[in-house]
Design a protein around this motif. Structure first.
Motif, mmCIF file in Angstrom:
data_model
loop_
_atom_site.group_PDB
_atom_site.id
_atom_site.type_symbol
_atom_site.label_atom_id
_atom_site.label_comp_id
_atom_site.label_asym_id
_atom_site.label_seq_id
_atom_site.Cartn_x
_atom_site.Cartn_y
_atom_site.Cartn_z
ATOM 1 N N GLU A 61 -15.424 5.531 4.928
ATOM 2 C CA GLU A 61 -15.720 6.556 3.915
ATOM 3 C C GLU A 61 -17.218 6.843 3.840
ATOM 4 N N ALA A 62 -18.037 5.803 3.911
ATOM 5 C CA ALA A 62 -19.491 5.997 3.854
ATOM 6 C C ALA A 62 -19.975 6.810 5.046
ATOM 7 N N GLY A 70 -22.773 14.246 2.086
ATOM 8 C CA GLY A 70 -22.630 13.722 0.729
ATOM 9 C C GLY A 70 -22.867 12.226 0.710
ATOM 10 N N SER A 71 -23.365 11.738 -0.382
ATOM 11 C CA SER A 71 -23.592 10.294 -0.484
ATOM 12 C C SER A 71 -23.300 9.792 -1.893
ATOM 13 N N GLU A 72 -22.382 10.432 -2.575
ATOM 14 C CA GLU A 72 -22.066 10.027 -3.943
ATOM 15 C C GLU A 72 -21.116 8.832 -3.942
ATOM 16 N N PHE A 75 -15.003 5.925 -3.268
ATOM 17 C CA PHE A 75 -13.800 5.515 -3.991
ATOM 18 C C PHE A 75 -13.174 4.257 -3.403
ATOM 19 N N SER A 76 -13.448 3.979 -2.139
ATOM 20 C CA SER A 76 -12.911 2.773 -1.521
ATOM 21 C C SER A 76 -13.617 1.512 -2.030
ATOM 22 N N LEU A 77 -14.674 1.679 -2.831
ATOM 23 C CA LEU A 77 -15.322 0.511 -3.426
ATOM 24 C C LEU A 77 -14.450 -0.165 -4.472
ATOM 25 N N PHE A 78 -13.517 0.579 -5.068
ATOM 26 C CA PHE A 78 -12.654 -0.023 -6.091
ATOM 27 C C PHE A 78 -11.769 -1.126 -5.511
ATOM 28 N N PRO A 79 -10.974 -0.842 -4.463
ATOM 29 C CA PRO A 79 -10.193 -1.956 -3.907
ATOM 30 C C PRO A 79 -11.080 -3.034 -3.284
#
Length: 167
Positions: A61-62, A70-72, A75-79
């Motif tokens: 994703e990064a 984009g670099s906001e 969402f994969s940081l949650f799991p």
């Protein structure tokens, strides 16, 4: 409409970004609260597999967001956060969750200051601080961790108990 624009501009002047505890931090705080209330976590090898898979997702994703400009928020940081916490609680450090909580609070509050100091040193042209974002990330991460550990160690000493107010 002009009032809303002024409100947003005022917020940005004061806070600097929407990437703070109010917007991007809240889901992680909610995740931590939910995990504290939850009785059981994944265990054994499944945590390692899911953690590895979620880290691969973070990297994909990064890279995808970086390529797209984009670099906001990722969402994969949650799991990844969930499975990292599960792995930590099962590790030899798992018995010391109170220390991990204190250290994570210190890291959250101090990393922006460390990043700010890094920016100043970089603008002064000091060679070591003129690297790319990977170097900046590593320096800010390691410095924040070391300062956090130092605060935790000193806060137990007689003359430095006031440092406990930081966490």
């Amino acid at each position: 409409m002009e009032f809303i624009e002024e409100l947003v501009n005022g917020y940005n002047v004061f806070m600097g970004t929407a990437r703070n505890g109010l917007f991007f931090g809240f889901p992680f705080i909610a995740l931590g609260y939910w995990m504290k209330k939850k009785e059981s976590f994944y265990n054994g090898k499944s945590v390692q597999v899911f953690l590895g898979g979620s880290i691969v997702l973070v990297i994909i994703e990064a890279l995808g967001r970086y390529q797209a400009g984009g670099s906001e928020m990722l969402f994969s940081l949650f799991p990844a956060s969930y499975f990292l916490f599960c792995a930590l609680t099962q590790s030899k450090w798992g018995h010391d969750t109170h220390r991990i909580r204190k250290l994570s609070a210190l890291l959250f509050f101090e990393h922006q200051w460390v990043n700010f100091i890094y920016s100043i040193l970089k603008s002064m042209g000091i060679g070591f601080f003129c690297g790319g974002m990977t170097r900046r990330f590593m320096v800010v991460l390691c410095t924040s961790f070391l300062v956090g550990e130092l605060v935790l160690l000193l806060s137990d000493k007689t003359g430095f108990r006031y440092l406990k107010k930081l966490y």
